[in-house]
Scaffold this motif. Structure first.
Motif, mmCIF file in Angstrom:
data_model
loop_
_atom_site.group_PDB
_atom_site.id
_atom_site.type_symbol
_atom_site.label_atom_id
_atom_site.label_comp_id
_atom_site.label_asym_id
_atom_site.label_seq_id
_atom_site.Cartn_x
_atom_site.Cartn_y
_atom_site.Cartn_z
ATOM 1 N N ALA A 1 -10.874 7.065 3.499
ATOM 2 C CA ALA A 1 -12.275 6.726 3.729
ATOM 3 C C ALA A 1 -13.289 5.943 2.746
ATOM 4 O O ALA A 1 -14.421 5.380 2.559
ATOM 5 C CB ALA A 1 -13.117 7.653 4.498
ATOM 6 N N PHE A 2 -13.396 6.890 1.449
ATOM 7 C CA PHE A 2 -13.541 7.065 0.680
ATOM 8 C C PHE A 2 -13.989 5.107 -0.229
ATOM 9 O O PHE A 2 -14.091 4.771 -0.354
ATOM 10 C CB PHE A 2 -12.559 7.904 -0.656
ATOM 11 C CG PHE A 2 -13.587 7.919 -1.583
ATOM 12 C CD1 PHE A 2 -14.538 8.415 -1.487
ATOM 13 C CD2 PHE A 2 -12.828 7.417 -3.462
ATOM 14 C CE1 PHE A 2 -15.279 8.537 -3.332
ATOM 15 C CE2 PHE A 2 -13.487 7.258 -4.293
ATOM 16 C CZ PHE A 2 -14.853 7.866 -4.432
ATOM 17 N N TRP A 3 -12.301 4.500 0.805
ATOM 18 C CA TRP A 3 -12.309 3.526 -0.252
ATOM 19 C C TRP A 3 -13.321 2.859 0.296
ATOM 20 O O TRP A 3 -13.883 1.652 -0.315
ATOM 21 C CB TRP A 3 -10.872 2.587 0.130
ATOM 22 C CG TRP A 3 -10.249 1.185 -0.511
ATOM 23 C CD1 TRP A 3 -10.636 1.117 -1.933
ATOM 24 C CD2 TRP A 3 -10.781 0.531 -0.051
ATOM 25 N NE1 TRP A 3 -10.252 -0.278 -1.892
ATOM 26 C CE2 TRP A 3 -10.602 -0.948 -0.880
ATOM 27 C CE3 TRP A 3 -10.753 -0.050 1.436
ATOM 28 C CZ2 TRP A 3 -10.498 -2.012 -0.065
ATOM 29 C CZ3 TRP A 3 -10.986 -1.175 1.982
ATOM 30 C CH2 TRP A 3 -10.851 -2.776 1.340
ATOM 31 N N LEU A 4 -13.190 2.626 1.594
ATOM 32 C CA LEU A 4 -13.740 2.201 2.465
ATOM 33 C C LEU A 4 -15.484 2.031 2.561
ATOM 34 O O LEU A 4 -16.353 1.286 2.697
ATOM 35 C CB LEU A 4 -14.183 2.340 4.172
ATOM 36 C CG LEU A 4 -12.669 1.950 4.378
ATOM 37 C CD1 LEU A 4 -12.447 2.221 5.935
ATOM 38 C CD2 LEU A 4 -12.610 0.562 5.168
ATOM 39 N N LEU A 5 -15.570 3.885 1.840
ATOM 40 C CA LEU A 5 -17.449 3.958 2.130
ATOM 41 C C LEU A 5 -17.772 3.182 0.445
ATOM 42 O O LEU A 5 -18.578 2.400 0.241
ATOM 43 C CB LEU A 5 -17.720 5.771 1.143
ATOM 44 C CG LEU A 5 -18.716 5.387 0.697
ATOM 45 C CD1 LEU A 5 -20.230 5.533 2.044
ATOM 46 C CD2 LEU A 5 -18.942 7.714 0.362
ATOM 47 N N LEU A 6 -16.912 2.904 -0.331
ATOM 48 C CA LEU A 6 -17.065 2.665 -1.959
ATOM 49 C C LEU A 6 -17.696 0.530 -1.907
ATOM 50 O O LEU A 6 -18.289 0.057 -2.590
ATOM 51 C CB LEU A 6 -15.977 2.323 -2.903
ATOM 52 C CG LEU A 6 -17.264 3.553 -3.973
ATOM 53 C CD1 LEU A 6 -17.367 4.937 -3.711
ATOM 54 C CD2 LEU A 6 -15.867 4.013 -5.012
ATOM 55 N N ASN A 7 -16.692 0.631 -1.368
ATOM 56 C CA ASN A 7 -16.104 -0.891 -1.224
ATOM 57 C C ASN A 7 -16.822 -1.868 0.214
ATOM 58 O O ASN A 7 -17.306 -3.113 0.535
ATOM 59 C CB ASN A 7 -15.340 -2.027 -1.078
ATOM 60 C CG ASN A 7 -14.288 -0.870 -2.382
ATOM 61 O OD1 ASN A 7 -13.698 -1.690 -3.891
ATOM 62 N ND2 ASN A 7 -13.177 0.251 -3.208
ATOM 63 N N LYS A 8 -17.189 -1.399 0.948
ATOM 64 C CA LYS A 8 -17.496 -1.820 2.459
ATOM 65 C C LYS A 8 -19.070 -1.851 2.811
ATOM 66 O O LYS A 8 -19.220 -1.953 3.866
ATOM 67 C CB LYS A 8 -16.488 -1.872 3.633
ATOM 68 C CG LYS A 8 -14.876 -2.695 3.222
ATOM 69 C CD LYS A 8 -14.728 -3.809 3.103
ATOM 70 C CE LYS A 8 -13.267 -4.605 2.811
ATOM 71 N NZ LYS A 8 -13.850 -5.487 2.522
#
Lengths: 289, 340
Positions: free
Chosen positions: A156-163
């Motif tokens: 979720a953190f990765w999605l938030l930061l990248n998408k």
């Protein structure tokens, strides 16, 4: 062999907690340069609130989780608006802000200590205590929940930061504040966002670890240190490396506790930090900061 | 030193000297005058002053936060006591041996810790602090664990040295430590430390040996804390891990910040305030974390220079009020401006 796998699973699950704290700690650090000493207190609050909502008020798990997330986001935001922002506006040196987070962690810890009257809080395992058996190996369901939550949080953190546009703006602020503000990104909003996300993630970690961690008001300080150790082992500034560092830390200290000495498991954890700093001063995955 | 003398009026200087002399006589006569409780309080203040002065060299001068004060504090105390208790070494010999041991350990640790900077250094050092605490708590055979370990009574030429000896020892050592810090501040090395604090890269460019200077600051910090450990052992005749818990690290930082970061007299005031406050409000012991948190928070927010900052803040506030008042007068008669 079965023993070894079981110890490994315990290590990975506690490692995920350290890693998640390291990740949320890095989120604030990257956006604002602030080292948040109260990160462990956020996790402690998540765990203590889990006790309040699950054990005392008997709320259903998911409702309790949502309430905890909402409260933690509010805590993160007020942390920013009452502590960081006044100091940033006064152009206080960064170290004052960091000392301020230390002061607030003392305040939060003390209030929680009085509220829980120094007790260790008991919270039922979310899916019962009965182990899941696979061949000869017995898994504690709570550890599997922790590992699953950890993976979901990192994704979720990765999605938030990248998408998402907010995440990209957040990274831009961390990369270059001036350039980002020229692109129309309000840096104060972004730092506030990083505090909210960071407190939320730490709170969730505290929530899921509460049944097995010996939840008490005093759990914050050891956790922030382990989270930091995880972040430095991985390479400060890279949130995913912090998670890897955390898992490494958890596995090594649980193996050490099982096969060498449980009394000195924490010492072993701190010595890993020393070793890593000696061999790779910028962490396992870190370049020059 | 000289610069200060020029700025400060002569009467102020002699007033300071006179009050210092009165304070010295008072402190020297204290055990005879009142004894008991206040002797104990002054002992505590003296030990905390040494701890805070040590941290101030590394934190105030060099700009690096060290949260391992308690580790060096514990190492000084434990090695001093154990040398006497386990090996039967007389205390006069145990003193230099302990200092040497502290210096060695500090230098070894500096190799690791000084690879970090600022806040990461702070957190790295807290790990060291916790390690030492855990070892003191768990290594039962050596340290006696939570039961603590007691020290054989110190004696010199067959005379047993009691509590008063500890009192004067603390007093003398605190003054010596203050003088070291006092003369370090304006010296070449002291200025090099402050240059590193202000801008490490610039300091490097000016030809300052950054690593060596930082290591010296760290060494002094560790040695001061070790000395404070010796003093605590001498005062209590008994030590246990609880004396050196994580809380101590935070308290020392609070002393330095409340007193005035980087200012030696400020740090002394900070140590005295932080020592006396909890003793006076012992009924609020449960809320000590809250109280210290609020105090530190308010100091950071409103008094960034600490208590010692009031020395400049009050005169400047007075002159601001003054000029406000005189400005009001001036504005009624335009053309008459800049009277001073």
């Amino acid at each position: 062999m079965a023993d070894f796998v079981q110890i490994l699973v315990v290590g990975i699950s506690s490692g995920f907690i350290f890693g998640i704290i390291g990740l949320s700690f890095t989120a604030i650090f990257n956006a604002s340069g602030i080292v948040n000493f109260a990160q462990g207190e956020f996790t402690m609050l998540g765990a203590v609130l889990a006790f309040a909502f699950i054990t005392t008020m008997q709320l259903p798990l998911f409702v309790a989780l949502l309430v905890v997330i909402a409260i933690m986001v509010l805590v993160g935001l007020s942390f920013y608006f009452f502590l960081a922002q006044p100091l940033i506006k006064r152009k206080a040196p960064l170290f004052s802000i960091v000392i301020g987070t230390l002061a607030l962690s003392l305040i939060i810890g003390n209030i929680a200590e009085v509220a829980t009257s120094h007790n260790v809080l008991r919270i039922d395992h979310f899916l019962g205590f009965e182990p899941w058996v696979l061949g000869e190996i017995r898994f504690t369901p709570q550890n599997i929940i922790i590992i699953g939550t950890g993976i979901v949080l990192v994704l979720a953190f990765w999605l938030l930061l990248n998408k998402t546009i907010y995440g990209i703006a957040l990274r831009a602020t961390g990369f270059n504040k001036e350039a980002a503000s020229l692109m129309g990104i309000r840096s104060s909003t972004m730092i506030a966002l990083s505090f909210a996300v960071s407190a939320g993630i730490s709170g969730i970690a505290g929530f899921v670890v509460s049944p097995v961690a010996g939840t008490s008001a005093a759990m914050g300080l050891p956790l922030v240190i382990k989270g930091f150790v995880a972040a430095v082992i991985g390479g400060l500034g890279n949130p995913y490396a912090a998670v890897v560092g955390g898992i490494g830390l958890g596995v090594v200290s649980s193996l050490f506790a099982a096969y060498v000495s449980s009394e000195y498991a924490d010492v072993a954890a701190y010595m890993i930090l020393v070793l890593v700093l000696l061999v790779r001063p910028h962490g396992l995955f870190g370049g020059k900061p | 030193m000289n610069v200060k003398a020029v700025h400060r009026p002569k009467w102020q200087r002699s007033l300071a000297l006179a009050s210092l002399a009165v304070a010295a006589v008072f402190l020297l006569a204290l055990p005879v005058l009142v004894g008991g409780y206040w002797v104990y309080v002054v002992q505590l203040i003296g030990i905390n002053v040494v701890l805070a002065l040590g941290l101030n060299i590394f934190f105030g001068f060099c700009g690096q936060i060290n949260l391992a004060s308690a580790a060096f504090y514990a190492m000084g105390a434990y090695s001093y006591v154990l040398l006497q208790q386990k090996l039967g070494i007389p205390f006069l010999l145990a003193l230099p041996l302990t200092l040497a041991f502290c210096a060695l350990v500090t230098l070894l640790l500096s190799e690791v810790l000084l690879r970090l900077r600022h806040f990461t250094l702070a957190l790295g050092s807290i790990a060291i602090g916790l390690t030492v605490y855990l070892v003191a708590d768990r290594w039962y055979e050596l340290t006696g664990g939570g039961d603590g370990v007691s020290m054989p009574a110190s004696s010199l030429f067959g005379i047993e040295l009691g509590d008063e000896f500890a009192y004067y020892m603390i007093l003398v050592v605190a003054v010596v430590c203050y003088l070291i810090a006092h003369f370090l501040a304006p010296s070449k090395i002291g200025r090099a430390m402050k240059a590193i604090r202000d801008d490490e890269t610039a300091a490097l460019a000016m030809g300052i040996n950054v690593h060596g200077t930082m290591r010296l600051a760290f060494l002094l910090n560790g040695m001061f804390c070790g000395v404070a450990g010796i003093l605590t052992a001498q005062q209590n005749q008994w030590i246990s891990p609880s004396v050196f818990n994580v809380w101590v690290n935070i308290l020392v930082v609070v002393m330095v910040i409340v007193g005035g970061l980087g200012s030696n007299p400020g740090v002394v005031i900070g140590a005295a305030v932080v020592t006396i406050l909890p003793l006076q409000f012992s009924g609020l012991a449960e809320y000590s974390g809250l109280a210290f948190g609020v105090i530190v928070f308010l100091v950071v927010l409103f008094m960034p220079q600490g208590i010692i900052g009031l020395r400049e803040a009050i005169p400047s506030l007075l002159s601001r009020i003054n000029s406000r008042l005189s400005l009001g007068r001036v504005s009624t008669t335009p053309g008459e401006s800049g009277e001073d």
